[in-house]
Design a protein around this motif. Structure first.
Motif, PDB file in Angstrom:
ATOM      1  N   GLN A  77     -33.082 -69.035  -2.941  1.00 50.67           N
ATOM      2  CA  GLN A  77     -32.659 -70.427  -2.766  1.00 50.67           C
ATOM      3  C   GLN A  77     -33.349 -70.986  -1.534  1.00 50.67           C
ATOM      4  O   GLN A  77     -33.651 -70.256  -0.591  1.00 50.67           O
ATOM      5  N   GLU A  78     -33.572 -72.279  -1.555  1.00 48.93           N
ATOM      6  CA  GLU A  78     -34.378 -72.852  -0.498  1.00 48.93           C
ATOM      7  C   GLU A  78     -33.765 -74.166  -0.033  1.00 48.93           C
ATOM      8  O   GLU A  78     -33.294 -74.968  -0.835  1.00 48.93           O
ATOM      9  N   ALA A  79     -33.689 -74.352   1.255  1.00 50.15           N
ATOM     10  CA  ALA A  79     -33.186 -75.618   1.785  1.00 50.15           C
ATOM     11  C   ALA A  79     -33.825 -75.865   3.136  1.00 50.15           C
ATOM     12  O   ALA A  79     -33.947 -74.944   3.951  1.00 50.15           O
ATOM     13  N   GLY A  80     -34.248 -77.086   3.361  1.00 51.34           N
ATOM     14  CA  GLY A  80     -34.847 -77.455   4.637  1.00 51.34           C
ATOM     15  C   GLY A  80     -36.029 -76.575   5.012  1.00 51.34           C
ATOM     16  O   GLY A  80     -36.225 -76.212   6.167  1.00 51.34           O
ATOM     17  N   GLY A  81     -36.822 -76.178   4.028  1.00 54.63           N
ATOM     18  CA  GLY A  81     -38.004 -75.383   4.302  1.00 54.63           C
ATOM     19  C   GLY A  81     -37.723 -73.919   4.579  1.00 54.63           C
ATOM     20  O   GLY A  81     -38.606 -73.145   4.911  1.00 54.63           O
ATOM     21  N   HIS A  82     -36.460 -73.526   4.420  1.00 50.22           N
ATOM     22  CA  HIS A  82     -36.085 -72.153   4.704  1.00 50.22           C
ATOM     23  C   HIS A  82     -35.715 -71.466   3.402  1.00 50.22           C
ATOM     24  O   HIS A  82     -34.912 -71.982   2.634  1.00 50.22           O
ATOM     25  N   VAL A  83     -36.319 -70.308   3.118  1.00 50.60           N
ATOM     26  CA  VAL A  83     -35.996 -69.550   1.903  1.00 50.60           C
ATOM     27  C   VAL A  83     -35.042 -68.433   2.283  1.00 50.60           C
ATOM     28  O   VAL A  83     -35.293 -67.676   3.210  1.00 50.60           O
ATOM     29  N   PHE A  84     -33.937 -68.345   1.567  1.00 50.83           N
ATOM     30  CA  PHE A  84     -32.912 -67.370   1.942  1.00 50.83           C
ATOM     31  C   PHE A  84     -33.181 -66.013   1.311  1.00 50.83           C
ATOM     32  O   PHE A  84     -33.755 -65.930   0.224  1.00 50.83           O
ATOM     33  N   ASP A  85     -32.711 -64.979   2.011  1.00 50.57           N
ATOM     34  CA  ASP A  85     -32.998 -63.625   1.541  1.00 50.57           C
ATOM     35  C   ASP A  85     -31.833 -62.998   0.777  1.00 50.57           C
ATOM     36  O   ASP A  85     -31.898 -61.865   0.344  1.00 50.57           O
ATOM     37  N   GLY A  86     -30.760 -63.735   0.590  1.00 50.85           N
ATOM     38  CA  GLY A  86     -29.643 -63.189  -0.165  1.00 50.85           C
ATOM     39  C   GLY A  86     -28.677 -62.381   0.670  1.00 50.85           C
ATOM     40  O   GLY A  86     -27.695 -61.861   0.148  1.00 50.85           O
ATOM     41  N   ALA A  87     -28.922 -62.266   1.970  1.00 55.85           N
ATOM     42  CA  ALA A  87     -28.004 -61.512   2.823  1.00 55.85           C
ATOM     43  C   ALA A  87     -27.465 -62.398   3.947  1.00 55.85           C
ATOM     44  O   ALA A  87     -26.350 -62.209   4.414  1.00 55.85           O
ATOM     45  N   GLU A  88     -28.250 -63.362   4.356  1.00 53.25           N
ATOM     46  CA  GLU A  88     -27.877 -64.212   5.482  1.00 53.25           C
ATOM     47  C   GLU A  88     -26.757 -65.176   5.085  1.00 53.25           C
ATOM     48  O   GLU A  88     -26.769 -65.756   4.003  1.00 53.25           O
ATOM     49  N   GLU A  89     -25.793 -65.327   5.984  1.00 43.91           N
ATOM     50  CA  GLU A  89     -24.713 -66.272   5.737  1.00 43.91           C
ATOM     51  C   GLU A  89     -25.005 -67.549   6.519  1.00 43.91           C
ATOM     52  O   GLU A  89     -25.361 -67.474   7.701  1.00 43.91           O
ATOM     53  N   VAL A  90     -24.873 -68.680   5.885  1.00 40.50           N
ATOM     54  CA  VAL A  90     -25.149 -69.934   6.590  1.00 40.50           C
ATOM     55  C   VAL A  90     -24.044 -70.938   6.303  1.00 40.50           C
ATOM     56  O   VAL A  90     -23.265 -70.787   5.372  1.00 40.50           O
ATOM     57  N   ALA A  91     -23.987 -71.942   7.156  1.00 39.97           N
ATOM     58  CA  ALA A  91     -23.070 -73.062   6.925  1.00 39.97           C
ATOM     59  C   ALA A  91     -23.889 -74.209   6.356  1.00 39.97           C
ATOM     60  O   ALA A  91     -24.986 -74.487   6.820  1.00 39.97           O
ATOM     61  N   VAL A  92     -23.361 -74.857   5.340  1.00 38.30           N
ATOM     62  CA  VAL A  92     -24.082 -75.941   4.684  1.00 38.30           C
ATOM     63  C   VAL A  92     -23.226 -77.191   4.686  1.00 38.30           C
ATOM     64  O   VAL A  92     -22.050 -77.144   4.333  1.00 38.30           O
ATOM     65  N   PHE A  93     -23.820 -78.281   5.121  1.00 41.66           N
ATOM     66  CA  PHE A  93     -23.185 -79.578   4.891  1.00 41.66           C
ATOM     67  C   PHE A  93     -23.905 -80.190   3.702  1.00 41.66           C
ATOM     68  O   PHE A  93     -25.085 -80.533   3.794  1.00 41.66           O
ATOM     69  N   GLY A 146     -32.191 -87.259  -5.841  1.00 42.48           N
ATOM     70  CA  GLY A 146     -32.050 -85.822  -6.037  1.00 42.48           C
ATOM     71  C   GLY A 146     -33.387 -85.138  -5.979  1.00 42.48           C
ATOM     72  O   GLY A 146     -34.428 -85.793  -5.836  1.00 42.48           O
ATOM     73  N   ILE A 147     -33.385 -83.814  -6.133  1.00 45.55           N
ATOM     74  CA  ILE A 147     -34.635 -83.060  -5.963  1.00 45.55           C
ATOM     75  C   ILE A 147     -35.604 -83.292  -7.114  1.00 45.55           C
ATOM     76  O   ILE A 147     -36.745 -82.896  -7.039  1.00 45.55           O
ATOM     77  N   ALA A 148     -35.158 -83.941  -8.218  1.00 46.98           N
ATOM     78  CA  ALA A 148     -36.076 -84.172  -9.331  1.00 46.98           C
ATOM     79  C   ALA A 148     -37.151 -85.171  -8.948  1.00 46.98           C
ATOM     80  O   ALA A 148     -38.278 -85.089  -9.412  1.00 46.98           O
ATOM     81  N   ALA A 168     -38.030 -83.051  -0.603  1.00 52.76           N
ATOM     82  CA  ALA A 168     -36.884 -82.223  -0.236  1.00 52.76           C
ATOM     83  C   ALA A 168     -36.113 -82.773   0.961  1.00 52.76           C
ATOM     84  O   ALA A 168     -34.903 -82.619   1.053  1.00 52.76           O
ATOM     85  N   GLY A 169     -36.800 -83.433   1.900  1.00 55.29           N
ATOM     86  CA  GLY A 169     -36.119 -83.879   3.111  1.00 55.29           C
ATOM     87  C   GLY A 169     -35.298 -85.144   2.924  1.00 55.29           C
ATOM     88  O   GLY A 169     -34.559 -85.542   3.804  1.00 55.29           O
ATOM     89  N   GLU A 170     -35.417 -85.793   1.771  1.00 53.16           N
ATOM     90  CA  GLU A 170     -34.785 -87.101   1.629  1.00 53.16           C
ATOM     91  C   GLU A 170     -33.703 -87.157   0.563  1.00 53.16           C
ATOM     92  O   GLU A 170     -33.276 -88.230   0.169  1.00 53.16           O
ATOM     93  N   VAL A 171     -33.293 -85.996   0.066  1.00 57.43           N
ATOM     94  CA  VAL A 171     -32.271 -86.020  -0.974  1.00 57.43           C
ATOM     95  C   VAL A 171     -30.908 -86.324  -0.350  1.00 57.43           C
ATOM     96  O   VAL A 171     -30.700 -86.124   0.846  1.00 57.43           O
ATOM     97  N   ASP A 172     -30.003 -86.854  -1.178  1.00 56.75           N
ATOM     98  CA  ASP A 172     -28.669 -87.195  -0.689  1.00 56.75           C
ATOM     99  C   ASP A 172     -27.719 -86.010  -0.733  1.00 56.75           C
ATOM    100  O   ASP A 172     -26.766 -85.951   0.031  1.00 56.75           O
ATOM    101  N   PHE A 173     -27.942 -85.108  -1.680  1.00 53.49           N
ATOM    102  CA  PHE A 173     -27.051 -83.948  -1.795  1.00 53.49           C
ATOM    103  C   PHE A 173     -27.880 -82.681  -1.937  1.00 53.49           C
ATOM    104  O   PHE A 173     -28.957 -82.711  -2.505  1.00 53.49           O
ATOM    105  N   ARG A 174     -27.368 -81.587  -1.411  1.00 55.01           N
ATOM    106  CA  ARG A 174     -28.007 -80.313  -1.661  1.00 55.01           C
ATOM    107  C   ARG A 174     -26.918 -79.271  -1.814  1.00 55.01           C
ATOM    108  O   ARG A 174     -26.215 -78.942  -0.853  1.00 55.01           O
ATOM    109  N   PHE A 175     -26.753 -78.800  -3.038  1.00 57.64           N
ATOM    110  CA  PHE A 175     -25.762 -77.752  -3.289  1.00 57.64           C
ATOM    111  C   PHE A 175     -26.508 -76.457  -3.565  1.00 57.64           C
ATOM    112  O   PHE A 175     -27.196 -76.342  -4.571  1.00 57.64           O
TER     113      PHE A 175
END
Lengths: 343, 486
Positions: free
Chosen positions: B403-419, B440-442, B446-453
């Motif tokens: 999964q990817e958000a804000g240019g960061h790709v997650f490794d499946g182990a890291e816990e993060v807080a998301v708004f 949306g991301i369609a 990526a930096g200008e979307v209103d929601f990111r789940f």
């Protein structure tokens, strides 16, 4: 870029990701311990409906306020004259009179304070019930939480409910919708109280029917019925956290009678038949016994009305007690008596 | 012809219902359908529901369980021998051992659960629950029953040519333009058309587009019909003149479309759908918000199609015997744990707006209908972050690997807080007809979307003996089962 589409007051906030070691991040505790004393209780302060004039006072209210003012002035004038008269006769007598007056005023104030507190508690019950009703109607979580906390405080002096209170406090931290939370509060805290209330009403009804049946004079019946009814209302209010004073009792009685007048017509359908049957059964035996059953049923009806006006939550999750629930003993007893009497 | 087919179908349904009812007299049975479009969380919901009934848990709103009236719930052999069993144990093991979400529903499956309970008056009874889990895409096939091939082709091609989809539909549309309906029927052409059509449907379903309205449903979940003629057709432009020669490509497509209806849609309707008593429709509104306005509009149309399929209404005497009707429908916005609980009401409002039309229809028929935001398995915790002088309500979880958000790709182990962004106070803001309600991301960078789940991994600590954390699963259970356990 015009950002008026998400919220007119505030530009939309972009999604963001934070690392968990962020200094500005506070994790919600997994099971927050709700603290009754520090929790902010939002008070919706719903205005009570009534004929309120433009000046925020009814005519009746104005009249009683003025009357109270005049009476206090008269009392003040009377007392001050009495004290000065006494002083004129002998200074010692004057001081004694002054001291007695001071005690009188002081104790009067305390008594008045207790009455006011009693009234306030009764009014509080009404308010909680209103709040609960609107929390259910609007599914409002904040309001429902306020109701639950009110209920926790109202039942705080009931030791057998400690476990139920702890359960409810735990659920407050969970994600539950408003209407569900009110129902949950009712289901958690009130079944035990309801059972006791039902028992009180049914005992009072039985007592009244027995005393009426054996009492020699109608006056005795009347006094006993009145006494039982008033003490029943008082105990019910106490059970549900009301603790009314003397003035509170007057209001409560008015409230109950009003409720009875409204529901009496509606309840006639299911109670009249029973009353007639009860009366018919018992009347064949003796007029006195029949009177007893009727008086008992009347007390039971009064008790149900008292439950309805003193219970801090409306009956939504739990079934409201019906006349049959509290008067079964009464009717059965009449039947048993009838069955036993021919021998 | 169609009149006769319909009469026969109705007779068969009435017979099956009657048999069910006679059986139901001896053993009270409730058939609950669990459906939703792909990735809405059907498997997870069913697993969590079974687990909750069998192992209990924190269920304050589910009165029968909270008050201790449910003595036990045990799995029983299911009544329909030809339907696969819902692999509850395997799904639970995947959740517990791998901390991964179970594989998605690609076919109908069923599980029977016997619930032993005491009524409030004290009599002990048994209620048999049949949980039927089936893909919501199949419901989108039901409207096809009333459509001719020409209608179907016209609608499908119009959808494919819409701007939101035209990009991925390019190769298919090119092929359609090259082939004429009057051309001679040729199996290899038909196969190629079907392949490209399926590829286009699959492309519409990716996270970026998140389209929902993709009939025919079996193209994406073929099961054992893969490669059969019934699945080897595609919409092509009908000929300009009314009739097609018997051996033309168009006629072949039309024949196969009818075969699809007879071999796939009608049996599903008769053996599964028509026998349901209660229905829960899971809706993943968050994915649509993630992707953009086009996906949301598409979801709305797909839900409309699904809702048209429900013959909701309170069971009367005659209808109880012969024509089953679903008397309670619950719409659930799943993955509510991807939002802070203060936003749940808004999510519910968005869902209510999505099913508004169905609501009006069901209301007229007297069916009970409710909307809830829930998470059958809660994968996140909540947190608050102070940033630039304001407090953001965030959620904390472990994003899935990749999964990817804000240019960061997650490794499946890291816990993060998301708004995840603010949902609007009124849902109408999102349903702007111009398509500019939100980004949306369609379509947006990526930096200008209103929601990111983000997609989160399941919580640790799920096991056979432990209760699973959830959000409002108890409310869903109360709605679906509460009155039958009273």
């Amino acid at each position: 870029m015009t950002d008026d589409r998400v919220s007119p007051q505030r530009p939309p906030r972009r999604p963001q990701v934070f690392r968990l070691d962020d200094r500005d991040l506070t994790l919600a505790p997994p099971e927050p311990e709700p603290d009754d004393s520090s929790a902010a209780i939002p008070d919706p302060a719903r205005k009570r409906s009534g004929a309120v004039s433009r000046f925020g006072m009814t005519l009746g209210g104005l009249f009683w306020t003025a009357a109270g003012g005049v009476a206090s002035l008269a009392a003040y004038v009377g007392l001050s004259r009495l004290v000065s008269d006494l002083y004129a006769q002998s200074p010692v007598l004057g001081y004694v009179g002054l001291a007695a007056t001071a005690v009188l005023v002081l104790v009067g104030a305390v008594l008045l304070g207790r009455e006011v507190a009693g009234l306030a508690r009764l009014a509080h019950l009404d308010r909680v019930r209103d709040k609960a009703a609107s929390a259910i109607a609007q599914d409002d979580r904040a309001l429902a939480e306020a109701v639950a906390r009110d209920m926790l405080r109202l039942t705080a002096d009931q030791p057998p409910l400690a476990r139920a209170r702890a359960d409810l406090r735990g659920h407050l931290a969970g994600i539950i919708d408003g209407a569900d939370l009110v129902r949950l509060t009712e289901r958690t805290l009130l079944p035990a109280l309801d059972a006791r209330a039902r028992q009180m009403v049914s005992e009072a009804a039985r007592n009244v029917s027995v005393v009426t049946a054996v009492s020699p004079r109608a006056l005795v019946d009347l006094v006993f019925v009145l006494y039982t009814a008033v003490s029943l209302m008082r105990r019910l209010a106490q059970l549900y956290g009301g603790r009314p004073g003397a003035l509170g009792m007057v209001r409560l009685v008015r409230h109950v009678l009003g409720h009875l007048a409204i529901t009496g017509g509606m309840a006639a359908g299911d109670t009249l038949v029973q009353q007639i049957i009860g009366q018919g059964l018992a009347a064949r035996l003796s007029a006195k016994l029949g009177e007893g059953v009727v008086n008992g049923l009347l007390t039971a009806r009064l008790g149900l009305a008292a439950i309805a006006v003193t219970r801090p939550l409306p009956f939504t999750a739990l079934p409201a007690p019906r006349l049959a629930d509290v008067a079964t003993g009464l009717l059965r007893k009449a039947e048993e008596d009838e069955a036993a009497s021919p021998r | 012809m169609t009149g006769l087919t319909r009469a026969i179908e109705d007779a068969r349904i009435a017979f099956a219902t009657l048999a069910d009812r006679v059986d139901g007299l001896a053993h009270p049975t409730l058939r609950i359908g669990v459906t939703g479009l792909s990735r809405a969380g059907k498997t997870i919901f069913t697993t969590a529901l079974v687990h909750a009934l069998m192992r209990g848990g924190r269920m304050p709103v589910f009165e029968a369980m909270q008050s201790g009236r449910i003595a036990r719930a045990v799995l029983e052999p299911q009544p329909d021998d030809a339907v696969p069993r819902f692999a509850y144990e395997a799904h639970l093991a995947t959740l517990a051992a791998d901390r991964a979400w179970p594989a998605s529903t690609t076919r109908v499956s069923e599980l029977r659960l016997a619930v032993r309970y005491a009524t409030p008056r004290g009599t002990e009874r048994t209620l048999t629950l049949d949980l039927v889990d089936y893909p919501g895409e199949w419901l989108l096939d039901l409207p096809l029953l009333d459509m001719s091939y020409a209608d179907f082709a016209r609608q499908s091609l119009a959808l494919a040519r819409a701007p939101a989809r035209a990009g991925v539909a390019g190769p298919y549309l090119a092929m359609v333009a090259a082939r004429h309906a009057d051309a001679l029927a040729d199996e290899s052409h038909a196969r190629e058309l079907a392949r490209l059509f399926t590829a286009y449907l699959a492309a519409c379903r990716t996270e970026k587009l998140a389209m929902s309205l993709l009939p025919p449903g079996r193209f994406l979940m073929p099961g054992d019909l893969e490669g059969s003629p019934a699945l080897t057709f595609a919409p092509i432009d009908p000929p300009a003149l009314g009739t097609m020669a018997a051996n033309s490509l168009g006629a072949m497509m039309e024949r196969r479309f009818e075969a699809y209806k007879n071999a796939v849609v009608r049996p599903f309707f008769r053996t599964h759908f028509a026998r349901l008593d209660r229905q829960i429709v899971l809706v993943d509104a968050l994915s649509a918000l993630n992707a953009g306005p086009a996906a949301l509009t598409d979801l709305e149309r797909a839900l409309d199609g699904i809702l048209a399929a429900f013959r909701t209404g309170r069971n009367g005497f005659a209808s109880t015997l012969f024509r089953p009707r679903i008397d309670k429908v619950l719409f659930a916005a799943t993955k509510a744990d991807h939002l802070h609980h203060s936003s749940h009401d808004r999510l519910e409002a968005i869902l209510a707006r999505l099913v508004e039309r169905a609501h009006a229809r069901a209301h007229g028929h007297g069916a009970a209908l409710d909307v809830v935001a829930l998470a059958a398995i809660r994968a996140t915790r909540e947190a608050q972050v102070r940033r630039n002088g304001e407090t953001l309500d965030a959620i904390v979880g472990t994003p899935e690997q990749g999964q990817e958000a804000g240019g960061h790709v997650f490794d499946g182990a890291e816990e993060v807080a998301v708004f995840p962004g603010d949902l609007p106070e009124t849902p109408d803001a999102l349903f702007d007809p111009s398509g500019a309600g939100f980004r949306g991301i369609a379509s947006a960078p990526a930096g200008e979307v209103d929601f990111r789940f983000l997609k989160f991994r399941p919580p640790a600590g799920i096991g056979a003996g432990a209760a699973i954390p959830h959000i409002r699963l108890d409310r869903a259970l109360e709605f679906l089962l509460g009155d039958r356990l009273a």
